[in-house]
Design a protein around this motif. Structure first.
Motif, short mmCIF file in Angstrom:
data_model
loop_
_atom_site.label_atom_id
_atom_site.label_comp_id
_atom_site.label_asym_id
_atom_site.label_seq_id
_atom_site.Cartn_x
_atom_site.Cartn_y
_atom_site.Cartn_z
N GLU A 1 11.75 20.26 -1.87
CA GLU A 1 12.85 20.44 -2.98
C GLU A 1 12.37 19.91 -4.24
N LEU A 2 11.33 19.16 -4.52
CA LEU A 2 10.79 18.76 -5.86
C LEU A 2 9.57 19.69 -6.05
N GLY A 3 9.09 20.38 -5.19
CA GLY A 3 7.83 21.20 -5.64
C GLY A 3 6.38 20.27 -5.96
N LEU A 4 6.56 19.01 -5.57
CA LEU A 4 5.30 18.49 -5.70
C LEU A 4 5.23 17.41 -4.56
N ALA A 5 4.01 16.62 -4.69
CA ALA A 5 3.51 15.80 -3.62
C ALA A 5 4.43 14.41 -3.95
N ILE A 6 4.70 13.96 -2.77
CA ILE A 6 5.61 12.33 -2.98
C ILE A 6 5.00 11.68 -1.71
N LYS B 1 0.80 -1.16 -0.03
CA LYS B 1 0.02 0.03 0.03
C LYS B 1 1.00 1.13 0.10
N SER B 2 0.41 2.44 -0.64
CA SER B 2 1.02 3.62 -0.78
C SER B 2 1.04 4.22 0.49
N ARG B 3 2.25 4.93 1.11
CA ARG B 3 2.18 5.68 2.16
C ARG B 3 1.59 7.12 1.97
N GLU B 4 1.34 7.77 3.00
CA GLU B 4 0.53 9.16 2.67
C GLU B 4 1.33 10.02 2.07
N PRO B 5 0.62 10.84 1.04
CA PRO B 5 1.47 11.79 0.49
C PRO B 5 1.90 13.35 1.28
N ILE B 6 2.84 13.56 1.00
CA ILE B 6 3.37 15.03 1.63
C ILE B 6 3.74 15.61 0.45
N TYR B 7 3.93 17.17 0.84
CA TYR B 7 4.51 17.96 -0.10
C TYR B 7 6.01 18.10 -0.05
#
Length: 351
Positions: free
Chosen positions: A325-330, A316-322
């Motif tokens: 450094e990349l300027g996007l959600a990971i 399962k995917s972990r929760e997304p965070i902003y």
């Protein structure tokens, strides 16, 4: 024998000493001291043990921490040279391994200078394992012949030839011959070179003679892990069939006492280098066997999740965070990791 052989086909963590000692036919080919399991146990000095079936790493500070990585699980292996302030040029090996439903990444760093010891034996033994599959795996319709002669493997000796052997597969007989060696039974067709079968003794459960609709037949039962084949062959007269059965039964017993997995490795002279252990009970010499055996079977270390190539065990995917450094959600990195540390295989030097 083959169905119980797990050492080359599995990845196991923190296993008891009885699973770290060598099984019949398993040999310690190289022992490399002062090796760090960089991904799962950074800062912990350990020992890397190279056998003909697997790669073992165990901690020198805790008897409960160990890894067993079967050669057959390894998908990719990369060897690199790195420079450290303390040891100068050293070796590092990065492995990608896969079991039935998981992928793991391992990084082993040699803490000794490369001039004293490198990790090249790991690469060499893995190559030898991958190039010697006919010792261990059943092969149907392979390129086994050169002309009408068997392509003999490096450690193989031909024991006898038996002509006039009928293969009884597909409800019909096909005439051919047995080539009996010290590591396998080979049947080849008299008319089609590509119609053949190579059966390592490792994969044979039993050999017997029994009645069939084609008359008395020699029956070879193969292990489940090789497909569970039951192969029938007819040899005339019956007395000759019994002779072949006796010969194969004797060779099978002899092989089971001293299995030959086909992996060769010639170690360079270690004179002037680190002293290496060659005894199969080196774990007991380092720790008391009582301490090691107290490790519960099938229990993983806390670092288990760190080895997962996809970063998690559940799928399962972990929760997304902003990510600034990349300027996007990971996905949120695992605990104890930063985006920078996950991106870099070799940590960059701080200025």
């Amino acid at each position: 024998m083959a169905d119980s052989l797990w050492e080359d086909k599995d990845v196991r963590f923190d296993i008891p000493s009885r699973h770290l000692t060598m099984r019949l036919g398993e040999k310690t080919l190289d022992v490399i001291n002062s090796v760090e399991d960089t991904k799962g146990n950074m800062g912990d000095n350990g020992r890397l043990v190279v056998t003909n079936l697997r790669l073992i790493w165990h901690s020198l500070t805790s008897s409960k921490i160990s890894l067993s990585i079967g050669w057959n699980c390894i998908l990719q292996m990369i060897q690199k040279s790195i420079n450290t302030r303390q040891h100068g040029e050293s070796d590092m090996i990065q492995l990608l391994a896969k079991t039935t439903d998981m992928k793991f990444e391992f990084i082993f760093t040699n803490l000794m200078p490369k001039s004293l010891k490198d990790l090249s034996s790991v690469i060499s033994v893995h190559k030898s394992y991958m190039s010697s599959k006919l010792y261990r795996e059943l092969k149907l319709r392979g390129a086994l012949l050169n002309g009408r002669q068997l392509k003999v493997l490096p450690l193989e000796k031909v024991i006898s030839y038996v002509n006039g052997v009928w293969n009884l597969s597909n409800n019909q007989g096909t005439l051919g011959a047995f080539i009996i060696t010290n590591v396998r039974l080979v049947w080849v067709s008299d008319t089609k070179d590509q119609f053949n079968i190579s059966i390592p003794y490792l994969q044979i459960i039993r050999i017997k003679a029994r009645e069939s609709k084609f008359g008395r037949a020699l029956v070879v039962e193969c292990s489940e892990c090789s497909g569970g084949y039951v192969l029938g062959f007819r040899i005339d007269p019956k007395e000759r069939l019994e002779q072949v059965l006796e010969e194969l039964s004797s060779l099978l017993v002899s092989y089971s006492r001293r299995p030959n997995y086909g992996v060769e490795f010639i170690k360079e002279s270690t004179e002037g280098k680190q002293k290496e252990l060659t005894k199969d009970d080196y774990f007991k010499s380092e720790f008391g066997s009582e301490d090691i055996d107290s490790v519960e079977e099938d229990k993983f270390s806390n670092a288990y999740s760190a080895y997962l190539a996809d970063g998690h065990a559940t799928g399962k995917s972990r929760e997304p965070i902003y990510s600034k450094e990349l300027g996007l959600a990971i996905e949120k990195p695992p605990d104890g990791f930063t985006l920078k540390s996950l991106w870099e295989v070799i940590p960059s030097k701080e200025s």
